[in-house]
Design a protein around this motif. Sequence first.
Motif, PDB file in Angstrom:
ATOM      1  N   ALA A   1     -24.491 -11.178   5.521  1.00 25.09           N
ATOM      2  CA  ALA A   1     -24.126 -10.137   6.487  1.00 25.09           C
ATOM      3  C   ALA A   1     -23.230 -10.714   7.582  1.00 25.09           C
ATOM      4  N   GLY A   2     -23.467 -11.955   7.958  1.00 24.05           N
ATOM      5  CA  GLY A   2     -22.610 -12.608   8.942  1.00 24.05           C
ATOM      6  C   GLY A   2     -21.189 -12.804   8.418  1.00 24.05           C
ATOM      7  N   ARG A   3     -21.065 -13.157   7.144  1.00 26.88           N
ATOM      8  CA  ARG A   3     -19.730 -13.281   6.540  1.00 26.88           C
ATOM      9  C   ARG A   3     -19.017 -11.933   6.529  1.00 26.88           C
ATOM     10  N   LEU A   4     -19.767 -10.870   6.264  1.00 24.84           N
ATOM     11  CA  LEU A   4     -19.172  -9.535   6.285  1.00 24.84           C
ATOM     12  C   LEU A   4     -18.692  -9.187   7.691  1.00 24.84           C
ATOM     13  N   ALA A   5     -19.510  -9.479   8.690  1.00 17.63           N
ATOM     14  CA  ALA A   5     -19.107  -9.201  10.074  1.00 17.63           C
ATOM     15  C   ALA A   5     -17.879 -10.024  10.447  1.00 17.63           C
ATOM     16  N   SER A   6     -17.830 -11.286  10.010  1.00 15.77           N
ATOM     17  CA  SER A   6     -16.662 -12.133  10.289  1.00 15.77           C
ATOM     18  C   SER A   6     -15.415 -11.591   9.610  1.00 15.77           C
ATOM     19  N   ALA A   7     -15.563 -11.111   8.390  1.00 23.38           N
ATOM     20  CA  ALA A   7     -14.409 -10.547   7.677  1.00 23.38           C
ATOM     21  C   ALA A   7     -13.895  -9.306   8.387  1.00 23.38           C
ATOM     22  N   LEU A   8     -14.793  -8.478   8.896  1.00 28.15           N
ATOM     23  CA  LEU A   8     -14.370  -7.286   9.638  1.00 28.15           C
ATOM     24  C   LEU A   8     -13.665  -7.679  10.937  1.00 28.15           C
ATOM     25  N   ARG A   9     -14.179  -8.710  11.606  1.00 24.25           N
ATOM     26  CA  ARG A   9     -13.538  -9.194  12.824  1.00 24.25           C
ATOM     27  C   ARG A   9     -12.142  -9.734  12.521  1.00 24.25           C
ATOM     28  N   GLU A  10     -12.010 -10.478  11.424  1.00 23.55           N
ATOM     29  CA  GLU A  10     -10.699 -11.011  11.040  1.00 23.55           C
ATOM     30  C   GLU A  10      -9.724  -9.890  10.703  1.00 23.55           C
ATOM     31  N   THR A  11     -10.214  -8.840  10.097  1.00 26.51           N
ATOM     32  CA  THR A  11      -9.359  -7.689   9.790  1.00 26.51           C
ATOM     33  C   THR A  11      -8.796  -7.090  11.068  1.00 26.51           C
ATOM     34  N   GLU A  12      -9.651  -6.944  12.069  1.00 22.47           N
ATOM     35  CA  GLU A  12      -9.180  -6.397  13.339  1.00 22.47           C
ATOM     36  C   GLU A  12      -8.235  -7.369  14.044  1.00 22.47           C
ATOM     37  N   ALA A  13      -8.506  -8.681  13.935  1.00 20.89           N
ATOM     38  CA  ALA A  13      -7.614  -9.669  14.559  1.00 20.89           C
ATOM     39  C   ALA A  13      -6.233  -9.628  13.902  1.00 20.89           C
ATOM     40  N   ARG A  14      -6.194  -9.518  12.562  1.00 22.84           N
ATOM     41  CA  ARG A  14      -4.904  -9.404  11.860  1.00 22.84           C
ATOM     42  C   ARG A  14      -4.177  -8.132  12.253  1.00 22.84           C
ATOM     43  N   ARG A  15      -4.924  -7.076  12.418  1.00 23.05           N
ATOM     44  CA  ARG A  15      -4.316  -5.809  12.838  1.00 23.05           C
ATOM     45  C   ARG A  15      -3.679  -5.953  14.213  1.00 23.05           C
ATOM     46  N   GLN A  16      -4.384  -6.634  15.111  1.00 27.83           N
ATOM     47  CA  GLN A  16      -3.849  -6.841  16.453  1.00 27.83           C
ATOM     48  C   GLN A  16      -2.591  -7.720  16.403  1.00 27.83           C
ATOM     49  N   GLU A  17      -2.629  -8.795  15.599  1.00 27.48           N
ATOM     50  CA  GLU A  17      -1.463  -9.674  15.480  1.00 27.48           C
ATOM     51  C   GLU A  17      -0.269  -8.933  14.887  1.00 27.48           C
ATOM     52  N   THR A  18      -0.540  -8.097  13.903  1.00 18.29           N
ATOM     53  CA  THR A  18       0.529  -7.321  13.283  1.00 18.29           C
ATOM     54  C   THR A  18       1.169  -6.379  14.293  1.00 18.29           C
ATOM     55  N   HIS A  19       0.351  -5.760  15.106  1.00 19.27           N
ATOM     56  CA  HIS A  19       0.891  -4.846  16.114  1.00 19.27           C
ATOM     57  C   HIS A  19       1.714  -5.617  17.154  1.00 19.27           C
TER      58      HIS A  19
END
Length: 194
Positions: free
Chosen positions: A167-185
Motif C-alpha cells: 500500500a505504501g508503494r501504491l501511495a508513492s506511485a500516486l505521489r510520483e504521478t502528481e509530481a510528474r504532472r506538476q513538472e509537466t505543467h
Amino acid sequence: MRYVESPKNLAGSACGLAGLALTFTGVAGAYWPVVVAGLYGAGALIAPPERPAPPDFPDPSAQLEALRADFEALRGYLAEVELPPAASGRLTELTGLLAALLDPGWVAEVLAQDPEGVHTLARTVRQDVPEAVDTFVRTRWWSRLTPGQEPPERHLERQLDLLHEEAGRLASALRETEARRQETHTRYLEDRST
C-alpha cells in the motif's frame, strides 16, 4: 422494428429507391421488380454489419465507491477480532493508510486513473487482509492444541508488514504521478513563455 432501423435495411432501401428511379426513367423495363429487389439485396449486403453495443462497465469512481463500502465492512469485521498488540498496531497502520487512499477527494481522483492501483487496493481490502486475519484466528486455535510450533502471530505480523509495504508503494506511485504532472505543467508554462 430493430431491423427497420438497421444499417442493412437503410442501405437496401436506398438502393431499392435507386431501382425505382431507374424504373421511372425507363431503364429497368419489364424487369423492374427484379431490378428493385436485386438492388435492395445488394445494398443490404454491402452495408456494414450491426455492431453490438459494448458492455457498460462501471467507471472507476463507481468501483471506488463499492470498494469504500467493502472497506467499511472489513473495518467492522476487524473490530470484532482479538489480535495481539503488535499485530493490532500493524493492522491499525495498514487500515489508516488504506483509509487515506480511499478517502474521497483528489487522492481518489488520481487513484481512479490507475486501474492497476484500484485492483491492488481492491485485492488488499477484499482478499488479503481478511484472509490474513481469518487464517491467524484459525491457526491460533490450532496452535493451542499443538504447542511448540512457530507462533501464528509472526506470520500475521509479516503479512501485515508486506501489505503495508504494498500500500505504501501504491501511495508513492500516486505521489510520483502528481509530481510528474506538476513538472509537466511547469515545463509547459516555461515553453509557453519563450
